[in-house]
Write a protein that holds these residues in place. Structure first.
Motif, short mmCIF file in Angstrom:
data_model
loop_
_atom_site.label_atom_id
_atom_site.label_comp_id
_atom_site.label_asym_id
_atom_site.label_seq_id
_atom_site.Cartn_x
_atom_site.Cartn_y
_atom_site.Cartn_z
N THR A 47 0.87 -1.17 0.00
CA THR A 47 0.00 0.00 0.00
C THR A 47 0.91 1.22 0.00
O THR A 47 1.98 1.21 0.59
CB THR A 47 -0.88 0.01 1.27
OG1 THR A 47 -1.72 -1.14 1.24
CG2 THR A 47 -1.74 1.26 1.34
N ARG A 48 0.45 2.26 -0.66
CA ARG A 48 1.22 3.50 -0.65
C ARG A 48 0.28 4.67 -0.49
O ARG A 48 -0.86 4.63 -0.95
CB ARG A 48 2.13 3.63 -1.85
CG ARG A 48 1.46 3.61 -3.18
CD ARG A 48 2.44 3.68 -4.36
NE ARG A 48 2.91 2.36 -4.73
CZ ARG A 48 4.17 1.94 -4.63
NH1 ARG A 48 5.09 2.72 -4.18
NH2 ARG A 48 4.50 0.74 -4.99
N PHE A 49 0.75 5.68 0.20
CA PHE A 49 -0.01 6.92 0.32
C PHE A 49 0.94 8.07 0.58
O PHE A 49 2.07 7.86 1.02
CB PHE A 49 -1.09 6.85 1.40
CG PHE A 49 -0.62 6.42 2.76
CD1 PHE A 49 0.12 7.26 3.59
CD2 PHE A 49 -0.93 5.14 3.24
CE1 PHE A 49 0.54 6.85 4.84
CE2 PHE A 49 -0.51 4.73 4.50
CZ PHE A 49 0.22 5.59 5.30
N GLU A 50 0.47 9.28 0.28
CA GLU A 50 1.23 10.48 0.59
C GLU A 50 0.68 11.07 1.86
O GLU A 50 -0.53 11.12 2.06
CB GLU A 50 1.13 11.49 -0.55
CG GLU A 50 1.97 11.13 -1.74
CD GLU A 50 2.07 12.27 -2.74
OE1 GLU A 50 1.77 13.44 -2.39
OE2 GLU A 50 2.46 11.98 -3.87
N THR A 51 1.58 11.51 2.72
CA THR A 51 1.16 12.15 3.95
C THR A 51 2.30 13.01 4.48
O THR A 51 3.46 12.81 4.12
CB THR A 51 0.70 11.14 5.01
OG1 THR A 51 -0.02 11.81 6.04
CG2 THR A 51 1.85 10.36 5.61
N SER A 52 1.93 13.93 5.33
CA SER A 52 2.93 14.68 6.08
C SER A 52 2.99 14.05 7.47
O SER A 52 2.09 13.30 7.86
CB SER A 52 2.53 16.15 6.18
OG SER A 52 1.26 16.29 6.80
N ALA B 236 5.45 13.19 1.80
CA ALA B 236 6.24 12.17 1.12
C ALA B 236 5.33 10.99 0.85
O ALA B 236 4.27 10.84 1.47
CB ALA B 236 7.43 11.74 1.98
N GLU B 237 5.75 10.14 -0.10
CA GLU B 237 5.00 8.92 -0.37
C GLU B 237 5.64 7.78 0.41
O GLU B 237 6.83 7.49 0.24
CB GLU B 237 5.01 8.58 -1.86
CG GLU B 237 4.22 7.31 -2.15
CD GLU B 237 4.34 6.85 -3.57
OE1 GLU B 237 3.36 7.03 -4.32
OE2 GLU B 237 5.42 6.32 -3.93
N VAL C 106 -6.45 -1.99 10.53
CA VAL C 106 -7.60 -1.98 9.64
C VAL C 106 -7.16 -1.59 8.24
O VAL C 106 -6.13 -0.94 8.06
CB VAL C 106 -8.68 -0.99 10.14
CG1 VAL C 106 -9.26 -1.43 11.47
CG2 VAL C 106 -8.14 0.42 10.22
N SER C 107 -7.96 -1.97 7.27
CA SER C 107 -7.70 -1.55 5.90
C SER C 107 -7.77 -0.03 5.84
O SER C 107 -8.68 0.58 6.40
CB SER C 107 -8.74 -2.18 4.97
OG SER C 107 -8.49 -1.79 3.65
N GLY C 108 -6.80 0.59 5.21
CA GLY C 108 -6.74 2.04 5.16
C GLY C 108 -6.10 2.64 6.40
O GLY C 108 -6.05 3.85 6.55
N GLY C 109 -5.58 1.79 7.27
CA GLY C 109 -4.92 2.24 8.50
C GLY C 109 -3.43 2.26 8.35
O GLY C 109 -2.89 2.51 7.26
N PRO C 110 -2.71 1.96 9.43
CA PRO C 110 -1.25 2.06 9.40
C PRO C 110 -0.60 1.02 8.50
O PRO C 110 -1.11 -0.09 8.32
CB PRO C 110 -0.85 1.84 10.85
CG PRO C 110 -1.97 1.05 11.44
CD PRO C 110 -3.21 1.50 10.73
N PRO D 75 -1.94 7.12 7.71
CA PRO D 75 -2.26 8.11 6.67
C PRO D 75 -2.84 9.38 7.32
O PRO D 75 -4.04 9.66 7.24
CB PRO D 75 -3.28 7.38 5.80
CG PRO D 75 -3.95 6.41 6.72
CD PRO D 75 -2.89 6.01 7.72
N PHE D 76 -1.96 10.14 7.96
CA PHE D 76 -2.38 11.30 8.75
C PHE D 76 -3.21 12.29 7.94
O PHE D 76 -4.22 12.80 8.43
CB PHE D 76 -1.15 12.01 9.33
CG PHE D 76 -0.36 11.18 10.28
CD1 PHE D 76 -0.88 10.85 11.53
CD2 PHE D 76 0.90 10.73 9.95
CE1 PHE D 76 -0.15 10.07 12.43
CE2 PHE D 76 1.64 9.96 10.84
CZ PHE D 76 1.11 9.63 12.07
N ASP D 77 -2.79 12.57 6.70
CA ASP D 77 -3.49 13.58 5.91
C ASP D 77 -4.82 13.07 5.37
O ASP D 77 -5.73 13.86 5.12
CB ASP D 77 -2.61 14.07 4.75
CG ASP D 77 -1.39 14.83 5.24
OD1 ASP D 77 -1.35 15.19 6.44
OD2 ASP D 77 -0.48 15.07 4.43
N ASP D 78 -4.95 11.76 5.18
CA ASP D 78 -6.21 11.19 4.69
C ASP D 78 -7.25 11.07 5.78
O ASP D 78 -8.45 11.02 5.49
CB ASP D 78 -5.97 9.79 4.08
CG ASP D 78 -5.14 9.85 2.82
OD1 ASP D 78 -5.02 10.94 2.23
OD2 ASP D 78 -4.60 8.80 2.43
#
Length: 170
Positions: free
Chosen positions: A63-68, A76-77, A115-119, A143-146
Motif C-alpha cells: 500500500t502507498r499513500f502520501e502524507t505529512s 512524502a509517499e 484496519v484496511s486504510g490504516g497504518p 495516513p495522517f493527511d487522509d
C-alpha cells in the motif's frame, strides 16, 4: 482386517506431519528486519515466530499513500504492507500488539488499529528503502493527511520507527 492394518500403517505417519508447507512462511534469505511472535498461527522458526527480511515484507501486498508527519518536512509517499495484511499473513489472534524498536522503545497498540486504510509498515519513502538513519528499515506510518482522526498524541506515539518486533498478545 489385514486391509485395515495396512491402511492404518500407511496413514499413521501422516498424523504426525505438520500442515502442508504451503501454509507455512518461507524462511528469510537475507537479514531479518522484523520478528512477529506470540499468538500467531504461521511461523518459520523453531520457536514459533515469524521472521521477515525486506524481500518477504515487500512480497506481501503493498500500500502507498502520501502524507505529512510531525517528524518530517512536507509530504512524502510512504509504501509498505498494511499492518492488517501482515497480521493476517501470520494468522495473528490477539487484542494487543507490543511493538518494539531497535532502541528498545516499546508501545502497546490495540490490534483493532490494524484496519484496511490504516497504518502501514513502511519500508520505503518516495520509492527509496528506509535506512536506520531515516527511521527505517520499518516505520509504522498512519495516513495522517487522509484521516485527521489520526492526528493525535496517542497515534503519534504508536508511529514507531525502527520497528524490529511485534508480539501479539491476548
Amino acid at each position: 482386517m489385514i486391509r485395515t492394518i495396512l491402511l492404518l500403517a500407511a496413514i499413521a505417519p501422516l498424523m504426525f506431519v505438520r500442515p502442508a508447507l504451503a501454509e507455512d512462511l518461507t524462511e528469510p534469505a537475507s537479514r531479518v528486519i522484523l520478528t512477529v511472535s506470540g499468538n500467531i498461527g504461521k511461523s518459520n522458526t523453531p520457536d514459533n515466530a515469524a521472521e521477515f527480511d525486506l524481500a518477504m515484507l515487500e512480497a506481501l501486498p503493498q500500500t502507498r499513500f502520501e502524507t505529512s508527519t510531525i517528524w518530517t518536512d512536507g509530504t512524502a509517499e510512504y509504501s509498505g504492507v498494511e499492518l492488517s495484511t501482515l497480521l493476517e499473513a501470520v494468522e495473528a489472534d490477539g487484542t494487543q500488539l507490543l511493538m518494539t524498536a531497535l532502541n528498545d522503545y516499546a508501545i502497546e497498540v490495540p490490534a483493532s488499529e490494524a484496519v484496511s486504510g490504516g497504518p502501514i509498515l513502511a519500508t520505503r519513502v518516495d520509492g527509496r528503502p528506509l535506512s536506520v538513519r531515516d527511521k527505517g528499515p520499518i516505520w509504522v506510518i498512519y495516513p495522517f493527511d487522509d484521516n485527521p482522526a489520526y492526528k493525535t498524541e496517542v497515534t503519534y506515539s504508536r508511529s514507531i520507527w525502527q520497528l524490529k518486533s511485534i508480539d501479539v498478545k491476548d
